[in-house]
Motif scaffolding. Structure first.
Motif, PDB file in Angstrom:
ATOM      1  N   GLU A   6       7.408  -0.784 -38.225  1.00  0.00           N
ATOM      2  CA  GLU A   6       8.368  -0.819 -37.115  1.00  0.00           C
ATOM      3  C   GLU A   6       9.761  -1.202 -37.626  1.00  0.00           C
ATOM      4  O   GLU A   6       9.939  -2.196 -38.324  1.00  0.00           O
ATOM      5  CB  GLU A   6       7.903  -1.819 -36.062  1.00  0.00           C
ATOM      6  N   ARG A  20      10.922  -5.070 -31.354  1.00  0.00           N
ATOM      7  CA  ARG A  20       9.575  -4.512 -31.245  1.00  0.00           C
ATOM      8  C   ARG A  20       8.643  -5.170 -32.259  1.00  0.00           C
ATOM      9  O   ARG A  20       7.470  -5.423 -31.962  1.00  0.00           O
ATOM     10  CB  ARG A  20       9.631  -2.994 -31.473  1.00  0.00           C
ATOM     11  N   GLN A  21       9.163  -5.493 -33.430  1.00  0.00           N
ATOM     12  CA  GLN A  21       8.361  -6.218 -34.419  1.00  0.00           C
ATOM     13  C   GLN A  21       7.857  -7.542 -33.844  1.00  0.00           C
ATOM     14  O   GLN A  21       6.688  -7.906 -34.026  1.00  0.00           O
ATOM     15  CB  GLN A  21       9.192  -6.502 -35.671  1.00  0.00           C
ATOM     16  N   GLU A  47       7.317  -8.283 -30.737  1.00  0.00           N
ATOM     17  CA  GLU A  47       6.267  -8.016 -29.748  1.00  0.00           C
ATOM     18  C   GLU A  47       4.932  -7.798 -30.439  1.00  0.00           C
ATOM     19  O   GLU A  47       3.893  -8.325 -30.000  1.00  0.00           O
ATOM     20  CB  GLU A  47       6.642  -6.786 -28.920  1.00  0.00           C
ATOM     21  N   LEU A  48       4.951  -7.032 -31.517  1.00  0.00           N
ATOM     22  CA  LEU A  48       3.715  -6.772 -32.266  1.00  0.00           C
ATOM     23  C   LEU A  48       3.177  -8.055 -32.892  1.00  0.00           C
ATOM     24  O   LEU A  48       1.956  -8.269 -32.942  1.00  0.00           O
ATOM     25  CB  LEU A  48       3.973  -5.722 -33.342  1.00  0.00           C
TER      26      LEU A  48
END
Length: 408
Positions: free
Chosen positions: A38, A43-44, A46-47
C-alpha cells in the motif's frame, strides 16, 4: 534535524524474507504483504489496525510497530509518532527508529508527565549506541561513506544531548539542562532552538552573569536565519523573552540591537562580554550629569566607590600612589580653635565628616562651620571604613576659601 532511516528499510525487507514459521498463519502473511504494497500512509494505518485486531499477539510486533511508525511519519502526525515510539521503547525495543523518533519529538509532546520524561530519557541515552549498531561501518548501511557517517553520528549525539537537556529543564534541574545544551552548541553552533532553550534556562537561574549570557543566546536565537533557524512564531517568542530579560537587567532596551547583531555571528559571547545593570546605568547617567555640573563631587564619589567596594584595601594602596584631583567640601570643624593645622570637611550635601585635611602650615584665624573650601593635590595618608573617614595631607597654599587671609 532529520536523519534518513535507511536502516529501517533494510530491516523491514529482511523481515519479509524470514522463514514461514515466523508468521502466525497465511492470513497474517497476506496482511503484511498488503501493508507493504500500500502506497497511501492513511490506508496503511487502517491495514495495520486490522492486523492488530486479528493478531494481537505476534512474533512480528516489532516489524508492525516500525511499519506503523513509518506511516505516521509520512503523515507528519506528531502525537501518533510519539505514542507509537513510546510504546516501542516501553516494550524494551532498542532498535533505532523508536529511539530516534521519541528522542526527536519528546519536546513536542503534549502530555508531559514524570513517566513520559523517564521513558524519553531512556530513549535519548540509548540512541547513540543504537545508531552505532544500525548505521556504523559494516552494519546495516555498508555503503555509507565514512565522512557522511561521522556527520550523522555527530547529529545523533546532538539530538541525544538536546533531549536530555530538555528533560532536565522540565524537571527543574537547571544546571544539568545548561550543561547538556552547552554540549549541543559545542557540537552544532548553528542550533537556534538550543540557543533559545539555553537562554531560557540561564534566565531562570537569575543571577547577573547568567542573565547576561541569557541575553546573548536569546538574541542569537531570535536573529538567526537559514536552515537551523526558528519558525517565525518561535523567533517572535524568543524576542519577547529577550526583551523581558534585557529590560529586567538593564532597565530599558537601549543597546539591545547591536548585541543582537553581534550574537547572530557567534554561538558564544566574547570572554569579556557584559551588559550594564539598571543601577549601573542610573549611576553612569548621574556621573555624566555631575561631570557637567559638579566635577569636584564626581571626583570624590569615584574615590569613595573605590573604598566601599570589595577591593577597598587594594584600591586604597593605589590611591596613595598619586595626588587626588580637585575637591570641594564644607567645613565641619578645625583643630585647634584658631590657626588650625587640621580641618575636617564633608564633600557631599550631608554634614558628615568624610575627610581630615592635615596642612603643612597653620591657617590664620578661624572659620565657621559650613564654609566652602576647595583643595587639590591631596596625598592620601590613611583611611577607615567604619565610620568612613579619609586623612590626607595638603599644602596650605592649595587650600582655597579660608576666610582669613594675610592677617595675624
Amino acid at each position: 534535524m532529520r536523519i534518513p532511516l535507511t536502516g529501517c528499510g533494510v530491516f523491514l525487507v529482511t523481515a519479509l524474507l524470514l522463514p514461514a514459521q515466523t508468521w502466525t498463519d497465511r492470513g497474517e502473511y497476506d496482511l503484511v504483504l498488503a501493508v507493504r504494497a500500500e502506497a497511501a500512509p492513511a490506508r496503511q494505518l487502517e491495514l495495520i489496525q486490522n492486523w492488530k485486531q486479528k493478531y494481537p499477539q505476534t512474533e512480528l510486533g516489532r516489524v508492525r510497530a516500525e511499519l506503523e511508525l513509518s506511516a505516521c511519519a509520512a503523515l507528519n502526525d506528531i502525537p501518533k509518532i510519539v505514542a507509537v515510539a513510546r510504546q516501542m521503547v516501553t516494550a524494551g525495543a532498542t532498535d533505532f527508529p523508536g529511539l530516534y523518533w521519541l528522542t526527536l519529538l519528546a519536546p513536542a509532546a503534549h502530555d508531559v508527565d514524570p513517566a513520559f520524561l523517564a521513558i524519553a530519557e531512556q530513549a535519548a541515552k540509548k540512541l547513540p549506541e543504537s545508531a552505532d549498531q544500525w548505521f556504523g561501518p559494516g552494519k546495516l548501511a555498508p555503503g555509507l561513506a565514512e565522512a557522511s557517517w561521522q556527520k550523522q553520528r555527530m547529529e545523533i549525539d546532538v539530538l541525544s544531548h538536546r533531549t536530555l537537556g530538555w528533560i532536565a529543564w522540565q524537571r527543574g534541574s537547571l544546571d544539568v539542562a545548561e550543561r547538556e545544551f552547552r554540549v549541543c552548541l559545542e557540537k552544532n553552533p548553528q542550533g537556534a532552538e538550543v540557543s533559545s532553550w539555553l537562554g531560557a534556562v540561564l534566565a531562570l537561574e537569575n543571577t547577573p552573569d547568567k542573565r547576561v549570557e541569557a541575553v546573548w543566546h536569546l538574541a542569537r536565537a531570535s536573529a538567526l536565519d537559514g536552515e537551523n533557524s526558528l519558525s517565525a512564531v518561535q523567533r517572535r517568542d524568543a524576542r519577547a523573552m529577550l526583551e523581558r530579560v534585557y529590560r529586567f537587567h538593564h532597565g530599558d532596551l537601549d543597546g539591545l540591537d547591536p548585541i543582537t547583531v553581534q550574537a547572530a555571528a557567534s554561538a558564544a559571547p566574547p570572554a569579556q562580554f557584559r551588559i550594564e545593570t539598571a543601577p549601573e546605568v542610573q549611576l553612569r547617567k548621574q556621573d555624566e550629569l555631575l561631570a557637567q555640573t559638579n566635577p569636584e563631587l564626581l571626583t570624590w564619589l569615584r574615590v569613595r566607590r573605590q573604598l566601599e567596594g570589595p577591593d577597598a584595601a587594594k584600591n586604597f594602596e593605589a590611591l596613595k600612589s598619586a595626588p587626588l584631583g580637585k575637591l570641594k567640601g564644607r567645613l565641619i570643624r578645625h583643630t585647634p580653635a584658631t590657626k588650625p593645622t587640621e580641618v575636617v570637611v564633608a564633600l557631599q550635601e550631608a554634614p558628615v565628616e568624610e575627610v581630615t585635611i592635615k596642612l603643612d602650615a597653620a591657617l590664620l584665624g578661624k572659620a565657621e562651620a559650613g564654609t566652602v573650601l576647595e583643595f587639590e593635590g591631596a596625598v592620601v595618608e590613611s583611611w577607615s571604613a567604619q565610620p568612613f573617614l579619609m586623612t590626607v595631607r595638603v599644602e596650605k597654599d592649595k587650600l582655597l576659601g579660608w576666610p582669613v587671609v594675610g592677617k595675624r
